[in-house]
Enzyme design. Structure first.
Site, mmCIF file in Angstrom:
data_model
loop_
_atom_site.group_PDB
_atom_site.id
_atom_site.type_symbol
_atom_site.label_atom_id
_atom_site.label_comp_id
_atom_site.label_asym_id
_atom_site.label_seq_id
_atom_site.Cartn_x
_atom_site.Cartn_y
_atom_site.Cartn_z
ATOM 1 N N CYS A 96 0.837 -1.191 0.000
ATOM 2 C CA CYS A 96 0.000 0.000 0.000
ATOM 3 C C CYS A 96 0.877 1.248 0.000
ATOM 4 O O CYS A 96 1.767 1.392 0.846
ATOM 5 C CB CYS A 96 -0.904 -0.035 1.232
ATOM 6 S SG CYS A 96 -1.648 1.539 1.664
ATOM 7 N N GLU A 97 0.619 2.141 -0.943
ATOM 8 C CA GLU A 97 1.446 3.338 -1.025
ATOM 9 C C GLU A 97 1.148 4.349 0.080
ATOM 10 O O GLU A 97 1.894 5.310 0.255
ATOM 11 C CB GLU A 97 1.285 4.011 -2.387
ATOM 12 C CG GLU A 97 -0.081 4.586 -2.651
ATOM 13 C CD GLU A 97 -0.183 5.218 -4.033
ATOM 14 O OE1 GLU A 97 -0.928 6.192 -4.179
ATOM 15 O OE2 GLU A 97 0.491 4.733 -4.972
ATOM 16 N N HIS A 98 0.070 4.138 0.814
ATOM 17 C CA HIS A 98 -0.281 5.075 1.881
ATOM 18 C C HIS A 98 0.390 4.738 3.206
ATOM 19 O O HIS A 98 0.685 5.636 3.998
ATOM 20 C CB HIS A 98 -1.807 5.103 2.072
ATOM 21 C CG HIS A 98 -2.543 5.470 0.825
ATOM 22 N ND1 HIS A 98 -3.688 4.833 0.415
ATOM 23 C CD2 HIS A 98 -2.288 6.415 -0.111
ATOM 24 C CE1 HIS A 98 -4.109 5.361 -0.722
ATOM 25 N NE2 HIS A 98 -3.278 6.316 -1.057
ATOM 26 N N HIS A 99 0.599 3.430 3.474
ATOM 27 C CA HIS A 99 1.158 3.021 4.762
ATOM 28 C C HIS A 99 2.378 2.107 4.636
ATOM 29 O O HIS A 99 2.955 1.724 5.651
ATOM 30 C CB HIS A 99 0.087 2.303 5.597
ATOM 31 C CG HIS A 99 -1.123 3.136 5.863
ATOM 32 N ND1 HIS A 99 -2.263 3.057 5.091
ATOM 33 C CD2 HIS A 99 -1.366 4.088 6.797
ATOM 34 C CE1 HIS A 99 -3.160 3.905 5.552
ATOM 35 N NE2 HIS A 99 -2.650 4.550 6.582
ATOM 36 N N GLN A 137 -5.004 -0.821 -5.071
ATOM 37 C CA GLN A 137 -5.560 -1.956 -5.807
ATOM 38 C C GLN A 137 -6.280 -1.518 -7.069
ATOM 39 O O GLN A 137 -6.232 -2.214 -8.099
ATOM 40 C CB GLN A 137 -6.507 -2.760 -4.901
ATOM 41 C CG GLN A 137 -7.028 -4.037 -5.551
ATOM 42 C CD GLN A 137 -7.815 -4.897 -4.582
ATOM 43 O OE1 GLN A 137 -7.556 -4.885 -3.395
ATOM 44 N NE2 GLN A 137 -8.791 -5.637 -5.082
ATOM 45 N N HIS A 165 -5.869 -6.059 2.640
ATOM 46 C CA HIS A 165 -5.013 -4.901 2.860
ATOM 47 C C HIS A 165 -4.640 -4.856 4.342
ATOM 48 O O HIS A 165 -5.508 -4.643 5.199
ATOM 49 C CB HIS A 165 -5.741 -3.616 2.460
ATOM 50 C CG HIS A 165 -6.027 -3.526 0.991
ATOM 51 N ND1 HIS A 165 -5.502 -2.528 0.196
ATOM 52 C CD2 HIS A 165 -6.770 -4.303 0.168
ATOM 53 C CE1 HIS A 165 -5.914 -2.694 -1.051
ATOM 54 N NE2 HIS A 165 -6.688 -3.769 -1.089
ATOM 55 N N CYS A 167 -3.178 -2.649 5.874
ATOM 56 C CA CYS A 167 -3.418 -1.339 6.469
ATOM 57 C C CYS A 167 -4.825 -1.264 7.061
ATOM 58 O O CYS A 167 -5.102 -0.394 7.909
ATOM 59 C CB CYS A 167 -3.230 -0.238 5.424
ATOM 60 S SG CYS A 167 -4.335 -0.350 4.003
#
Length: 214
Positions: A96-99, A137, A165, A167
């Protein structure tokens, strides 16, 4: 008087970012360990920065790959085969590019050949090339489908991804066991409910067959 001269910086080409070397990555990991409240110099953590750097090189190797190039070799001697080709349950690991935590799932990829087919292992490699990047995704689903369309020029492409996910399962709302499903239908799949049903049945699910929104 004419307009004021444009700032020369607006016309200058922004140089590409300088990629950190492994020593930079290891220093960053040591900082994270200290931030977490531990000592990067204690015995159990001394080699951790190097291990993390090497692991990240593997996790994000897809940034160094050209997925379209993986589909360069095709075959025209498929005996006139023009029916559904479905490769299902392609396991992948992404992040995940956010976490920066894992996304773990399976991809199901189908296409309708026009006049050539591709080795089925190459489809799995395309999935991995895009998955081994910082991702969401939804984008992963579209990238796989669009690459097959642009490179193979088939009559249709379908991609369905089911993933967990971390996250969402290990932090935040803490919902272990929850999965996210994304789908993309291109070409004949988009307006042919019977073809979408074939895909859903092929992956062991019952699909609605409804026409996707445009």
């Amino acid at each position: 008087m004419g307009p004021p001269p444009r700032d020369r910086r607006m016309n200058a080409r922004t140089p590409p970012p300088i990629r950190p070397v492994q020593a930079d990555v290891e220093a960053a990991v040591r900082t994270l360990i200290r931030w977490a409240g531990d000592d990067p110099d204690r015995e159990g953590l001394q080699d951790t920065p190097g291990r993390v750097a090497r692991a990240y090189r593997t996790f994000f190797a897809g940034h160094e790959e050209d997925p379209a190039a993986l589909l360069a070799t095709t075959f025209e001697d498929a005996g006139g085969f023009d029916d559904l080709v479905l490769v299902r349950d392609i396991r992948f690991e992404s992040h995940c590019e956010h976490h920066l935590v894992p996304i773990i799932g399976v991809a199901h990829v189908a296409y309708l050949p026009r006049d050539r087919v591709v080795g089925i292992s190459k489809i799995a490699r395309v999935v991995d090339a895009f998955a081994r990047r910082l991702q969401i995704q939804e984008r992963l689903t579209r990238q796989i489908a669009d690459t097959l369309v642009d490179t193979l020029q088939p009559r249709g492409v379908a991609v369905v991804i089911e993933a967990q996910h971390l996250c969402m399962t290990t932090r935040g709302v803490h919902k272990p066991g929850s999965t996210t499903l994304t789908q993309r239908w291109v070409g004949r799949f988009r307006h042919a409910p019977e073809l979408r049903r074939d895909v859903w049945q092929g992956i062991g699910r019952s699909g609605s067959g409804r026409t996707p929104a445009t």
